[in-house]
Design a protein around this motif. Structure first.
Motif, PDB file in Angstrom:
ATOM      1  N   MET A   1       0.849  -1.177   0.000  1.00  0.00           N
ATOM      2  CA  MET A   1       0.000   0.000   0.000  1.00  0.00           C
ATOM      3  C   MET A   1       0.890   1.235   0.000  1.00  0.00           C
ATOM      4  O   MET A   1       1.881   1.289   0.707  1.00  0.00           O
ATOM      5  CB  MET A   1      -0.893  -0.014   1.231  1.00  0.00           C
ATOM      6  CG  MET A   1      -1.813   1.157   1.275  1.00  0.00           C
ATOM      7  SD  MET A   1      -3.081   1.053   2.539  1.00  0.00           S
ATOM      8  CE  MET A   1      -3.810  -0.521   2.206  1.00  0.00           C
ATOM      9  N   SER A   2       0.495   2.205  -0.761  1.00  0.00           N
ATOM     10  CA  SER A   2       1.342   3.379  -0.911  1.00  0.00           C
ATOM     11  C   SER A   2       0.787   4.615  -0.199  1.00  0.00           C
ATOM     12  O   SER A   2       1.238   5.717  -0.458  1.00  0.00           O
ATOM     13  CB  SER A   2       1.537   3.681  -2.392  1.00  0.00           C
ATOM     14  OG  SER A   2       0.293   4.014  -2.985  1.00  0.00           O
ATOM     15  N   VAL A  22      -8.300  15.180   6.165  1.00  0.00           N
ATOM     16  CA  VAL A  22      -7.207  14.215   6.223  1.00  0.00           C
ATOM     17  C   VAL A  22      -6.151  14.598   5.191  1.00  0.00           C
ATOM     18  O   VAL A  22      -6.479  14.956   4.069  1.00  0.00           O
ATOM     19  CB  VAL A  22      -7.730  12.783   5.931  1.00  0.00           C
ATOM     20  CG1 VAL A  22      -6.620  11.761   6.023  1.00  0.00           C
ATOM     21  CG2 VAL A  22      -8.871  12.425   6.878  1.00  0.00           C
ATOM     22  N   GLN A  23      -4.898  14.496   5.597  1.00  0.00           N
ATOM     23  CA  GLN A  23      -3.770  14.740   4.698  1.00  0.00           C
ATOM     24  C   GLN A  23      -3.012  13.418   4.571  1.00  0.00           C
ATOM     25  O   GLN A  23      -2.533  12.878   5.562  1.00  0.00           O
ATOM     26  CB  GLN A  23      -2.857  15.816   5.284  1.00  0.00           C
ATOM     27  CG  GLN A  23      -1.671  16.153   4.436  1.00  0.00           C
ATOM     28  CD  GLN A  23      -0.839  17.256   5.085  1.00  0.00           C
ATOM     29  OE1 GLN A  23      -1.261  17.942   6.003  1.00  0.00           O
ATOM     30  NE2 GLN A  23       0.362  17.406   4.605  1.00  0.00           N
ATOM     31  N   VAL A  24      -2.960  12.896   3.356  1.00  0.00           N
ATOM     32  CA  VAL A  24      -2.361  11.587   3.102  1.00  0.00           C
ATOM     33  C   VAL A  24      -1.230  11.720   2.083  1.00  0.00           C
ATOM     34  O   VAL A  24      -1.377  12.420   1.084  1.00  0.00           O
ATOM     35  CB  VAL A  24      -3.425  10.597   2.546  1.00  0.00           C
ATOM     36  CG1 VAL A  24      -2.818   9.267   2.176  1.00  0.00           C
ATOM     37  CG2 VAL A  24      -4.542  10.412   3.539  1.00  0.00           C
ATOM     38  N   MET A  25      -0.135  11.042   2.336  1.00  0.00           N
ATOM     39  CA  MET A  25       0.957  10.976   1.366  1.00  0.00           C
ATOM     40  C   MET A  25       0.754   9.719   0.524  1.00  0.00           C
ATOM     41  O   MET A  25       0.583   8.630   1.055  1.00  0.00           O
ATOM     42  CB  MET A  25       2.309  10.903   2.068  1.00  0.00           C
ATOM     43  CG  MET A  25       3.470  10.591   1.139  1.00  0.00           C
ATOM     44  SD  MET A  25       3.758  11.804  -0.145  1.00  0.00           S
ATOM     45  CE  MET A  25       4.740  12.979   0.716  1.00  0.00           C
ATOM     46  N   THR A  29       2.817   7.772  -6.211  1.00  0.00           N
ATOM     47  CA  THR A  29       2.845   8.822  -7.240  1.00  0.00           C
ATOM     48  C   THR A  29       3.336  10.135  -6.653  1.00  0.00           C
ATOM     49  O   THR A  29       2.857  11.187  -7.069  1.00  0.00           O
ATOM     50  CB  THR A  29       1.433   9.048  -7.820  1.00  0.00           C
ATOM     51  OG1 THR A  29       0.576   9.463  -6.756  1.00  0.00           O
ATOM     52  CG2 THR A  29       0.892   7.832  -8.488  1.00  0.00           C
ATOM     53  N   PRO A  30       4.290  10.124  -5.755  1.00  0.00           N
ATOM     54  CA  PRO A  30       4.695  11.215  -4.880  1.00  0.00           C
ATOM     55  C   PRO A  30       3.800  12.456  -4.894  1.00  0.00           C
ATOM     56  O   PRO A  30       4.059  13.417  -5.595  1.00  0.00           O
ATOM     57  CB  PRO A  30       6.104  11.564  -5.331  1.00  0.00           C
ATOM     58  CG  PRO A  30       6.616  10.363  -6.015  1.00  0.00           C
ATOM     59  CD  PRO A  30       5.414   9.657  -6.556  1.00  0.00           C
ATOM     60  N   GLN A  31       2.717  12.382  -4.132  1.00  0.00           N
ATOM     61  CA  GLN A  31       1.820  13.527  -4.001  1.00  0.00           C
ATOM     62  C   GLN A  31       1.144  13.494  -2.640  1.00  0.00           C
ATOM     63  O   GLN A  31       1.077  12.453  -1.997  1.00  0.00           O
ATOM     64  CB  GLN A  31       0.764  13.534  -5.102  1.00  0.00           C
ATOM     65  CG  GLN A  31      -0.209  12.382  -5.033  1.00  0.00           C
ATOM     66  CD  GLN A  31      -1.301  12.474  -6.089  1.00  0.00           C
ATOM     67  OE1 GLN A  31      -1.606  13.556  -6.574  1.00  0.00           O
ATOM     68  NE2 GLN A  31      -1.886  11.353  -6.450  1.00  0.00           N
TER      69      GLN A  31
END
Length: 69
Positions: A1-2, A22-25, A29-31
């Motif tokens: 899971m990314s 919510v803030q998710v990395m 896909t680096p975002q």
């Protein structure tokens, strides 16, 4: 899971209703993705992300990642 939770915070809309943002990395896909929990019901978020958030929803609601606001 990314996906990895970075933080959550309470926000208010124009009517004064509070929601959890919510803030998710997304490391695949680096975002960084920002959304409110009510957006889990919409089709805009990837299904894998929705499943991840639903799996840890009790921890989010208990404030585990809440660092401000």
């Amino acid at each position: 899971m990314s996906y990895h939770i970075m933080q959550t915070r309470k926000i208010s809309d124009l009517k004064g209703q509070s929601q959890i943002q919510v803030q998710v990395m997304d490391t695949g896909t680096p975002q960084i993705i920002y959304f409110t929990l009510d957006e889990l019901e919409k089709d805009e978020l990837p299904e894998e992300l929705k499943e991840y958030i639903r799996g840890i929803l009790p921890q989010i609601e208990d404030g585990r990642w809440r660092y401000g606001g």
